[in-house]
Design a protein around this motif. Structure first.
Motif, PDB file in Angstrom:
ATOM      1  N   MET A 201      -3.036 -13.596  77.651  1.00  0.00           N
ATOM      2  CA  MET A 201      -3.366 -12.169  77.700  1.00  0.00           C
ATOM      3  C   MET A 201      -4.658 -11.939  76.934  1.00  0.00           C
ATOM      4  O   MET A 201      -5.210 -12.873  76.339  1.00  0.00           O
ATOM      5  CB  MET A 201      -2.226 -11.330  77.122  1.00  0.00           C
ATOM      6  N   THR A 202      -5.166 -10.735  76.929  1.00  0.00           N
ATOM      7  CA  THR A 202      -6.411 -10.447  76.238  1.00  0.00           C
ATOM      8  C   THR A 202      -6.168 -10.184  74.754  1.00  0.00           C
ATOM      9  O   THR A 202      -5.092  -9.725  74.360  1.00  0.00           O
ATOM     10  CB  THR A 202      -7.109  -9.217  76.843  1.00  0.00           C
ATOM     11  N   SER A 203      -7.184 -10.449  73.945  1.00  0.00           N
ATOM     12  CA  SER A 203      -7.053 -10.202  72.506  1.00  0.00           C
ATOM     13  C   SER A 203      -6.940  -8.703  72.223  1.00  0.00           C
ATOM     14  O   SER A 203      -6.312  -8.298  71.239  1.00  0.00           O
ATOM     15  CB  SER A 203      -8.257 -10.782  71.756  1.00  0.00           C
ATOM     16  N   SER A 204      -7.506  -7.877  73.098  1.00  0.00           N
ATOM     17  CA  SER A 204      -7.399  -6.428  72.905  1.00  0.00           C
ATOM     18  C   SER A 204      -5.955  -5.969  73.083  1.00  0.00           C
ATOM     19  O   SER A 204      -5.512  -5.028  72.413  1.00  0.00           O
ATOM     20  CB  SER A 204      -8.313  -5.693  73.883  1.00  0.00           C
ATOM     21  N   TYR A 205      -5.204  -6.641  73.959  1.00  0.00           N
ATOM     22  CA  TYR A 205      -3.797  -6.274  74.132  1.00  0.00           C
ATOM     23  C   TYR A 205      -2.996  -6.698  72.906  1.00  0.00           C
ATOM     24  O   TYR A 205      -2.110  -5.967  72.447  1.00  0.00           O
ATOM     25  CB  TYR A 205      -3.205  -6.918  75.386  1.00  0.00           C
ATOM     26  N   VAL A 206      -3.283  -7.864  72.350  1.00  0.00           N
ATOM     27  CA  VAL A 206      -2.599  -8.293  71.132  1.00  0.00           C
ATOM     28  C   VAL A 206      -2.879  -7.296  70.008  1.00  0.00           C
ATOM     29  O   VAL A 206      -1.982  -6.932  69.247  1.00  0.00           O
ATOM     30  CB  VAL A 206      -3.044  -9.712  70.717  1.00  0.00           C
ATOM     31  N   ARG A 207      -4.121  -6.851  69.934  1.00  0.00           N
ATOM     32  CA  ARG A 207      -4.467  -5.855  68.913  1.00  0.00           C
ATOM     33  C   ARG A 207      -3.693  -4.567  69.131  1.00  0.00           C
ATOM     34  O   ARG A 207      -3.199  -3.949  68.183  1.00  0.00           O
ATOM     35  CB  ARG A 207      -5.966  -5.574  68.957  1.00  0.00           C
ATOM     36  N   TYR A 208      -3.575  -4.131  70.390  1.00  0.00           N
ATOM     37  CA  TYR A 208      -2.809  -2.928  70.706  1.00  0.00           C
ATOM     38  C   TYR A 208      -1.369  -3.066  70.241  1.00  0.00           C
ATOM     39  O   TYR A 208      -0.795  -2.168  69.627  1.00  0.00           O
ATOM     40  CB  TYR A 208      -2.843  -2.661  72.210  1.00  0.00           C
ATOM     41  N   VAL A 209      -0.752  -4.222  70.533  1.00  0.00           N
ATOM     42  CA  VAL A 209       0.645  -4.445  70.140  1.00  0.00           C
ATOM     43  C   VAL A 209       0.795  -4.360  68.625  1.00  0.00           C
ATOM     44  O   VAL A 209       1.726  -3.740  68.112  1.00  0.00           O
ATOM     45  CB  VAL A 209       1.140  -5.812  70.656  1.00  0.00           C
ATOM     46  N   GLU A 210      -0.138  -4.970  67.889  1.00  0.00           N
ATOM     47  CA  GLU A 210      -0.034  -5.005  66.433  1.00  0.00           C
ATOM     48  C   GLU A 210      -0.321  -3.653  65.782  1.00  0.00           C
ATOM     49  O   GLU A 210       0.253  -3.331  64.740  1.00  0.00           O
ATOM     50  CB  GLU A 210      -1.002  -6.051  65.865  1.00  0.00           C
ATOM     51  N   GLU A 211      -1.178  -2.858  66.374  1.00  0.00           N
ATOM     52  CA  GLU A 211      -1.622  -1.638  65.712  1.00  0.00           C
ATOM     53  C   GLU A 211      -1.031  -0.352  66.273  1.00  0.00           C
ATOM     54  O   GLU A 211      -0.947   0.651  65.561  1.00  0.00           O
ATOM     55  CB  GLU A 211      -3.151  -1.538  65.776  1.00  0.00           C
ATOM     56  N   GLN A 212      -0.605  -0.359  67.538  1.00  0.00           N
ATOM     57  CA  GLN A 212      -0.199   0.901  68.143  1.00  0.00           C
ATOM     58  C   GLN A 212       1.156   0.876  68.832  1.00  0.00           C
ATOM     59  O   GLN A 212       1.746   1.931  69.043  1.00  0.00           O
ATOM     60  CB  GLN A 212      -1.244   1.351  69.171  1.00  0.00           C
ATOM     61  N   CYS A 213       1.630  -0.278  69.230  1.00  0.00           N
ATOM     62  CA  CYS A 213       2.873  -0.344  70.000  1.00  0.00           C
ATOM     63  C   CYS A 213       4.067  -0.393  69.050  1.00  0.00           C
ATOM     64  O   CYS A 213       4.450  -1.450  68.582  1.00  0.00           O
ATOM     65  CB  CYS A 213       2.864  -1.576  70.908  1.00  0.00           C
ATOM     66  N   HIS A 214       4.692   0.742  68.790  1.00  0.00           N
ATOM     67  CA  HIS A 214       5.750   0.811  67.786  1.00  0.00           C
ATOM     68  C   HIS A 214       7.159   0.938  68.370  1.00  0.00           C
ATOM     69  O   HIS A 214       8.117   1.056  67.633  1.00  0.00           O
ATOM     70  CB  HIS A 214       5.501   2.002  66.857  1.00  0.00           C
ATOM     71  N   HIS A 215       7.288   0.970  69.677  1.00  0.00           N
ATOM     72  CA  HIS A 215       8.609   1.226  70.233  1.00  0.00           C
ATOM     73  C   HIS A 215       9.025   0.149  71.240  1.00  0.00           C
ATOM     74  O   HIS A 215       9.769  -0.752  70.916  1.00  0.00           O
ATOM     75  CB  HIS A 215       8.648   2.618  70.878  1.00  0.00           C
ATOM     76  N   THR A 216       8.547   0.234  72.466  1.00  0.00           N
ATOM     77  CA  THR A 216       8.950  -0.740  73.468  1.00  0.00           C
ATOM     78  C   THR A 216       7.756  -1.555  73.931  1.00  0.00           C
ATOM     79  O   THR A 216       6.610  -1.146  73.805  1.00  0.00           O
ATOM     80  CB  THR A 216       9.580  -0.044  74.685  1.00  0.00           C
ATOM     81  N   ILE A 217       8.055  -2.699  74.490  1.00  0.00           N
ATOM     82  CA  ILE A 217       7.034  -3.575  75.045  1.00  0.00           C
ATOM     83  C   ILE A 217       7.644  -4.228  76.262  1.00  0.00           C
ATOM     84  O   ILE A 217       8.846  -4.470  76.312  1.00  0.00           O
ATOM     85  CB  ILE A 217       6.593  -4.634  74.005  1.00  0.00           C
ATOM     86  N   GLY A 218       6.835  -4.477  77.277  1.00  0.00           N
ATOM     87  CA  GLY A 218       7.354  -5.087  78.495  1.00  0.00           C
ATOM     88  C   GLY A 218       8.040  -6.410  78.220  1.00  0.00           C
ATOM     89  O   GLY A 218       7.619  -7.197  77.368  1.00  0.00           O
ATOM     90  N   THR A 219       9.127  -6.665  78.947  1.00  0.00           N
ATOM     91  CA  THR A 219       9.908  -7.882  78.741  1.00  0.00           C
ATOM     92  C   THR A 219       9.050  -9.128  78.905  1.00  0.00           C
ATOM     93  O   THR A 219       9.118 -10.063  78.098  1.00  0.00           O
ATOM     94  CB  THR A 219      11.077  -7.936  79.731  1.00  0.00           C
ATOM     95  N   ASN A 220       8.224  -9.154  79.947  1.00  0.00           N
ATOM     96  CA  ASN A 220       7.386 -10.326  80.193  1.00  0.00           C
ATOM     97  C   ASN A 220       6.394 -10.550  79.063  1.00  0.00           C
ATOM     98  O   ASN A 220       6.239 -11.663  78.564  1.00  0.00           O
ATOM     99  CB  ASN A 220       6.640 -10.149  81.517  1.00  0.00           C
ATOM    100  N   ALA A 221       5.711  -9.478  78.626  1.00  0.00           N
ATOM    101  CA  ALA A 221       4.741  -9.603  77.536  1.00  0.00           C
ATOM    102  C   ALA A 221       5.429 -10.038  76.250  1.00  0.00           C
ATOM    103  O   ALA A 221       4.897 -10.847  75.484  1.00  0.00           O
ATOM    104  CB  ALA A 221       4.019  -8.274  77.328  1.00  0.00           C
ATOM    105  N   LEU A 222       6.627  -9.514  76.003  1.00  0.00           N
ATOM    106  CA  LEU A 222       7.367  -9.875  74.801  1.00  0.00           C
ATOM    107  C   LEU A 222       7.689 -11.369  74.780  1.00  0.00           C
ATOM    108  O   LEU A 222       7.507 -12.055  73.764  1.00  0.00           O
ATOM    109  CB  LEU A 222       8.664  -9.064  74.718  1.00  0.00           C
TER     110      LEU A 222
END
Length: 226
Positions: free
Chosen positions: A45-66
């Motif tokens: 995946m992209t590093s920007s998505y990893v950054r999003y997960v670490e900084e903004q994604c506080h609730h749910t995340i797609g099963t595949n990405a998880l």
């Protein structure tokens, strides 16, 4: 690099919120001494998505990405969801989850917001199989591209089931959409040109077989805690 054991002490674990995926992803990455770019490369995946997960994604995340992040971080999806976190003292207890049926238009909205699903089909040997594909919603149908000899190609000419979901086991929340319909090969050249704008398979290569699933039924369930 050798994976290091998790070192969360009692004080850290008592502060953990079950839905704080962001904190756990960042903490595990730091334990392994990895950069966001390295995690992104491992997870595909992209590093920007990893950054999003670490900084903004506080609730749910797609099963595949998880699952991809868990593999890249040498841990489990359960840990990233907080399945091993202790209950925070004083927190209000969450009641049992309830399931609600979604309207067809809501099901389509959910499908349109995702790009990875699973097809249930029968293999050449007559055995059932479930295979993942990345897809797009086009004019009320599900379309995907594959190779002529790849498992997803076996769907063409048959009735199949297609499912997409996003679940957070720790929060007992999420949703699931199921589509039943006939899978057909896209043979109209004009249709193929339109589909070229949509995502191809992860594997890349010369995968030029387009398949369209024409739904005969769509249903979905929304799961939430009360």
């Amino acid at each position: 690099m050798t994976s290091q054991p998790l070192r969360d002490g009692p004080s850290e674990r008592s502060r953990a919120h079950p839905g704080d995926v962001s904190r756990r992803v960042a903490q595990r990455r730091e334990q392994l001494g990895l950069s966001r770019e390295e995690v992104a490369a491992r997870a595909g995946m992209t590093s920007s998505y990893v950054r999003y997960v670490e900084e903004q994604c506080h609730h749910t995340i797609g099963t595949n990405a998880l699952l991809r992040l868990a593999g890249a971080l040498r841990t489990t999806a359960s840990h990233l969801l907080g399945g091993d976190a202790e209950h925070v003292p004083g927190e209000e207890a969450v009641g049992p989850p309830v399931m609600e049926e979604m309207r067809p238009e809501e099901c389509w909205n959910r499908l349109s917001g995702q790009d990875v699903g699973r097809i249930a089909l029968t293999t050449g040997g007559g055995h059932p199989a479930v295979v993942p594909v990345n897809y797009a919603v086009v004019d009320g149908t599900i379309i995907y591209r594959t190779a002529a000899d790849a498992p997803p190609s076996l769907a063409k000419g048959n009735e199949v089931a297609f499912e997409v979901d996003q679940l957070d086991a720790c929060l007992s929340a999420g949703w699931s959409v199921l589509v039943l319909g006939a899978a057909e090969r896209v043979v109209d050249p004009e249709d193929s040109r339109v589909l070229e704008a949509h995502p191809g398979p992860w594997s890349g290569g010369e995968d030029d077989l387009w398949i369209r699933i024409v739904p005969s039924r769509i249903s979905g369930s929304l799961i939430r805690s009360v």
